[in-house]
Design an enzyme around this catalytic site. Structure first.
Site, PDB file in Angstrom:
ATOM      1  N   HIS A 110       0.848  -1.201   0.000  1.00 48.54           N
ATOM      2  CA  HIS A 110       0.000   0.000   0.000  1.00 48.54           C
ATOM      3  C   HIS A 110       0.884   1.252   0.000  1.00 48.54           C
ATOM      4  O   HIS A 110       1.830   1.336   0.797  1.00 48.54           O
ATOM      5  CB  HIS A 110      -0.899  -0.019   1.243  1.00 48.54           C
ATOM      6  CG  HIS A 110      -1.842   1.129   1.289  1.00 48.54           C
ATOM      7  ND1 HIS A 110      -2.974   1.182   0.493  1.00 48.54           N
ATOM      8  CD2 HIS A 110      -1.828   2.278   2.001  1.00 48.54           C
ATOM      9  CE1 HIS A 110      -3.609   2.322   0.726  1.00 48.54           C
ATOM     10  NE2 HIS A 110      -2.938   3.001   1.639  1.00 48.54           N
ATOM     11  N   ASP A 142      -6.495  -8.791   5.843  1.00 46.87           N
ATOM     12  CA  ASP A 142      -7.630  -9.316   6.616  1.00 46.87           C
ATOM     13  C   ASP A 142      -8.915  -8.853   5.936  1.00 46.87           C
ATOM     14  O   ASP A 142      -8.881  -8.366   4.801  1.00 46.87           O
ATOM     15  CB  ASP A 142      -7.533  -8.904   8.103  1.00 46.87           C
ATOM     16  CG  ASP A 142      -7.676  -7.404   8.295  1.00 46.87           C
ATOM     17  OD1 ASP A 142      -8.007  -6.687   7.322  1.00 46.87           O
ATOM     18  OD2 ASP A 142      -7.474  -6.939   9.441  1.00 46.87           O
TER      19      ASP A 142
HETATM   20  C1  GRF Z   1       1.245   0.502  -6.051  1.00 45.98           C
HETATM   21  O1  GRF Z   1       1.764   1.726  -5.602  1.00 45.98           O
HETATM   22  C2  GRF Z   1       0.398  -0.162  -5.001  1.00 45.98           C
HETATM   23  O2  GRF Z   1       0.829   0.072  -3.700  1.00 45.98           O
HETATM   24  C3  GRF Z   1      -0.934   0.501  -5.225  1.00 45.98           C
HETATM   25  O3  GRF Z   1      -1.050   0.611  -6.624  1.00 45.98           O
HETATM   26  C4  GRF Z   1       0.249   0.690  -7.191  1.00 45.98           C
HETATM   27  C5  GRF Z   1       0.353  -0.393  -8.223  1.00 45.98           C
HETATM   28  O4  GRF Z   1       1.456  -0.183  -9.038  1.00 45.98           O
HETATM   29  N1  GRF Z   1      -2.010  -0.235  -4.602  1.00 45.98           N
HETATM   30  P1  GRF Z   1       1.956  -1.290 -10.059  1.00 45.98           P
HETATM   31  O5  GRF Z   1       0.758  -1.835 -10.811  1.00 45.98           O
HETATM   32  O6  GRF Z   1       2.693  -2.331  -9.297  1.00 45.98           O
HETATM   33  O7  GRF Z   1       2.880  -0.522 -10.986  1.00 45.98           O
END
Ligand code: GRF
Length: 220
Positions: A110, A142
């Protein structure tokens, strides 16, 4: 034996790419056995196909309701018998079927320091709030939204002239390294989960209230 990883994506898959690159080194101890998505036509799936990795797509539009979609996703993931499932930019909330099949074995990345700024617009929300430091959180999944036990975090400074895309790119550079390091350690050295506390590696306290990674790493 290398830990088996299934990676779920919805977008460009730069985090997936970081994992694939790391897996090129046998010492990393992880093998991506399949990449799944909730939609077709995304770069994440192309990256997997380019690397010769099996892919699957489970679209919510092809299922009568959310529970049916979740069941289908759980089946598709389980078919590859993963030790760990990584949500790498997977933009759907997963349901009980998948969670119950892989308790404490689903990892999400995240782009914020949870519990601040959960949800789909973390970077936008970060800028809107005006915080000066943000970062990345790798956590176990979760039933809530970005609410599971934290496995690892890293900080990223927010600059005065940052825009969403610029800041997200800087976060992603840190995210790729943290995801690769964290998943590698989980796979090679095991981890324990007690309540909200996740302990990585050999220093982990024995016991715990849920199973951890099995293959290639210590079970604690
Ligand atoms: C990442 O920053 C992830 O944390 C968020 O969306 C982005 C996805 O990037 N949920 P990618 O598809 O891996 O380039």
């Amino acid at each position: 034996m290398a830990a088996r990883l299934v990676v779920l994506v919805s977008g460009t898959g730069t985090n997936l790419q970081a994992l694939l690159d790391a897996c090129a080194d046998p010492g990393y101890g992880v093998r991506v056995v399949a990449v799944g998505a909730d939609r077709d036509g995304i770069l994440g799936l192309e990256r997997a196909r380019g690397a010769g990795i099996p892919t699957f797509v489970v679209r919510s539009s092809e299922h009568t309701d959310r529970a049916a979609w979740d069941r289908a996703l759980a089946e598709a993931v389980a078919a590859y018998a993963p030790d760990i499932v990584v949500l790498a930019g997977f933009m759907k909330i997963i349901g009980t079927d998948l969670l119950e099949r892989f308790p404490n074995r689903i990892v999400n990345t995240h782009p914020a320091l949870l519990p601040s700024f959960p949800g789909a617009h973390a970077v936008r929300d970060t800028l809107a709030y005006g915080v000066k430091v943000t970062g990345v959180t790798i956590h176990l999944v979760d039933a809530g939204v970005d609410s599971g036990p934290v496995v690892a975090q890293a900080a990223v400074p927010v600059h005065a002239d940052d825009e969403e895309e610029l800041l997200h790119e800087r976060i992603k550079a840190v995210e790729h390294r943290l995801l690769v390091d964290t998943v590698g350690t989980m796979a090679r050295e095991g981890y324990s989960v007690q309540g909200r506390t996740v302990r990585l590696g050999a220093g982990a306290v024995a016991g715990g209230d849920a199973p951890a990674a099995r293959r290639g790493g210590a079970v604690r």
